[in-house]
Design an enzyme around this catalytic site. Structure first.
Site, PDB file in Angstrom:
ATOM      1  N   ARG A   1      35.206   8.743  27.604  1.00 57.87           N
ATOM      2  CA  ARG A   1      34.828   9.289  28.919  1.00 57.87           C
ATOM      3  C   ARG A   1      36.064   9.472  29.803  1.00 57.87           C
ATOM      4  NH1 ARG A   1      30.208   6.259  32.134  1.00 57.87           N
ATOM      5  NH2 ARG A   1      31.913   4.829  32.584  1.00 57.87           N
TER       6      ARG A   1
ATOM      7  N   LYS B   1      34.436  10.667  36.004  1.00 56.03           N
ATOM      8  CA  LYS B   1      34.645   9.513  36.886  1.00 56.03           C
ATOM      9  C   LYS B   1      35.961   9.694  37.636  1.00 56.03           C
ATOM     10  CE  LYS B   1      33.683   4.573  36.391  1.00 56.03           C
ATOM     11  NZ  LYS B   1      32.661   4.465  37.424  1.00 56.03           N
TER      12      LYS B   1
ATOM     13  N   GLU C   1      21.409  10.224  41.203  1.00 58.24           N
ATOM     14  CA  GLU C   1      22.011   8.910  40.910  1.00 58.24           C
ATOM     15  C   GLU C   1      21.622   7.876  41.953  1.00 58.24           C
ATOM     16  OE1 GLU C   1      25.440   8.373  38.495  1.00 58.24           O
ATOM     17  OE2 GLU C   1      26.400  10.002  39.565  1.00 58.24           O
TER      18      GLU C   1
HETATM   19  N1  PLP Z   1      27.101   6.537  37.965  1.00 56.76           N
HETATM   20  C1  PLP Z   1      28.212   6.320  38.690  1.00 56.76           C
HETATM   21  C2  PLP Z   1      28.520   7.236  39.824  1.00 56.76           C
HETATM   22  C3  PLP Z   1      29.071   5.255  38.357  1.00 56.76           C
HETATM   23  O1  PLP Z   1      30.168   5.002  39.072  1.00 56.76           O
HETATM   24  C4  PLP Z   1      28.741   4.429  37.266  1.00 56.76           C
HETATM   25  C5  PLP Z   1      29.637   3.343  36.867  1.00 56.76           C
HETATM   26  O2  PLP Z   1      30.429   3.456  35.985  1.00 56.76           O
HETATM   27  C6  PLP Z   1      27.570   4.698  36.551  1.00 56.76           C
HETATM   28  C7  PLP Z   1      26.777   5.759  36.933  1.00 56.76           C
HETATM   29  C8  PLP Z   1      27.186   3.873  35.364  1.00 56.76           C
HETATM   30  O3  PLP Z   1      27.965   4.194  34.248  1.00 56.76           O
HETATM   31  P1  PLP Z   1      28.265   3.102  33.138  1.00 56.76           P
HETATM   32  O4  PLP Z   1      26.958   2.617  32.637  1.00 56.76           O
HETATM   33  O5  PLP Z   1      29.007   3.835  32.090  1.00 56.76           O
HETATM   34  O6  PLP Z   1      29.060   2.039  33.789  1.00 56.76           O
HETATM   35  C1  COI Z   2      31.127   0.653  37.149  1.00 57.24           C
HETATM   36  O1  COI Z   2      29.964   0.304  37.012  1.00 57.24           O
HETATM   37  O2  COI Z   2      31.993   0.442  36.298  1.00 57.24           O
HETATM   38  C2  COI Z   2      31.568   1.356  38.337  1.00 57.24           C
HETATM   39  O3  COI Z   2      32.537   2.037  38.255  1.00 57.24           O
HETATM   40  C3  COI Z   2      30.792   1.212  39.537  1.00 57.24           C
HETATM   41  C4  COI Z   2      31.580   1.110  40.830  1.00 57.24           C
HETATM   42  C5  COI Z   2      32.141  -0.215  41.092  1.00 57.24           C
HETATM   43  C6  COI Z   2      32.488   2.243  41.101  1.00 57.24           C
END
Ligand code: PLP
Ligand code: COI
Length: 336
Positions: free
Chosen positions: A78, A180, A216
């Site tokens: 990612r 991200k 989200e």
């Molecule tokens: N959506 C956003 C905007 C986020 O910052 C995160 C955190 O990483 C997620 C979703 C969840 O993604 P993940 O499950 O890969 O941490």
């Molecule tokens: C994560 O869940 O890793 C995030 O990036 C969420 C947040 C702290 C930005």
């Protein structure tokens, strides 16, 4: 012994972090540095034009004392897609994994013991650096990996919290919401603060084109359990493809025998859900007690109790992450 329940999500002094520079078309070998400061040109694109991306993953201590990480290759991939989208050089998968391993090893003593729900949050990042004035990709880049021991993000572990729907957007329909990058988070700060000031855990974003569907839940993805026991989660070009959500889709199907629906969750159709939650690395699974949308209030399972399916999903997910439940192939990397 420390009170790991109160760790929350904040910076703690560590033993070191990783840093590597990209110059003349290649990454150097990288090294561990003690201090979490970096020296960069004030002309860096990361500072002026938001040319930067980051990741978030966790290292867990198992019952037998081993240290393991969850789906590290997914995070590495990612980060590459984030880099592609804002014209930064990719960090090779092996380099990403090696850097994370180095940071975990040097900070081993900071990894919380098993049994407290706490873990080591790992924060890889790539930033555009070097002297540059116009809006164009930086001449040089920096890849770093930081970490901090953390507990719960929304506070209090597995307990429902309430969210409000914001009228603001964090990402554009064809923008950068699916990667991200820092700009998405800068765009979310005002709406987040407005929600927190009103007593909510965070805000919910609707899809930026029609403002009718849940996109989200702050920095996490949304899922709902329908009245006929399906796991439903929206697909959208403007949300981050959550690795936790991808895992829950698999676990709902294969471990819990549920049907999974990847479809829109209209904000005016919340009645179809008997439970709902936010999922992410930091959020883990956070049950949603209530969603307020303008003057409408919708309670899911309960504002104080966790629904049984959300609990099962949570127990299965953290069971795998902490090594108590056998993981599907490729999900776990043992570090030590
Ligand atoms: N959506 C956003 C905007 C986020 O910052 C995160 C955190 O990483 C997620 C979703 C969840 O993604 P993940 O499950 O890969 O941490
Ligand atoms: C994560 O869940 O890793 C995030 O990036 C969420 C947040 C702290 C930005």
């Amino acid at each position: 012994m420390k009170n790991y329940k109160d760790l929350g999500f904040k910076v703690v002094d560590t033993k070191g972090n990783y840093i590597s520079y990209y110059k003349d078309g290649k990454w150097d070998d990288g090294k561990i540095q003690k201090d979490d400061t970096i020296t960069i040109s004030a002309f860096s694109t990361a500072i002026h034009y938001g040319q930067q991306a980051f990741e978030g993953l966790k290292a867990y201590r198992t019952k037998s004392g081993k240290i393991q990480v969850f789906r590290i290759e997914d995070n590495a991939r990612r980060l590459q897609s984030s880099c592609d989208k804002i014209l930064m050089p990719r960090v090779p998968i092996e380099k990403f994994i090696d850097a994370v391993k180095q940071v975990i090893k040097v900070n081993e003593e900071l990894i919380p013991p098993y049994g407290h729900g706490a873990s080591l949050y790992i924060r890889p990042y790539v930033i555009g650096v070097g002297r540059n004035l116009g809006v164009k990709p930086a001449p040089e880049y920096l890849f770093g990996v930081l970490c901090s021991p953390v507990g719960s993000y929304f506070g209090g572990g597995l307990r429902p919290v309430n969210f409000m729907v914001t009228d603001r957007d964090r990402a554009a329909p064809n923008g950068t919401g699916d990667v991200k990058v820092g700009g998405n988070y800068a765009a979310s700060m005002l709406s987040h603060q407005e929600a927190v000031d009103k007593g909510y855990a965070d805000c919910i974003y609707l899809d930026p084109l029609t403002h009718t569907k849940i996109d989200e839940v702050g920095a996490a993805n949304f899922f709902g359990i329908t009245k006929d026991n399906k796991f439903l989660t929206p697909e959208s070009k403007s949300i981050l493809p959550s690795i936790t959500k991808k895992s829950l889709i698999y676990l709902a199907k294969n471990n819990l025998g549920m049907e999974v629906e990847l479809r829109d969750a209209y904000i005016n159709e919340l009645d179809q859900f008997k439970e709902a939650g936010a999922c992410g690395t930091a959020a883990v699974i956070t049950p949603i007690g209530r969603i307020d949308y303008h003057d409408k209030k919708h309670v899911f399972y309960s504002e104080t109790e966790v629904g049984p399916i959300t609990r099962k999903l949570y127990d299965t997910l953290i069971g795998i992450q902490f090594g108590d439940i056998e993981a599907p192939e490729g999900w776990i990397t043992i570090i030590k």
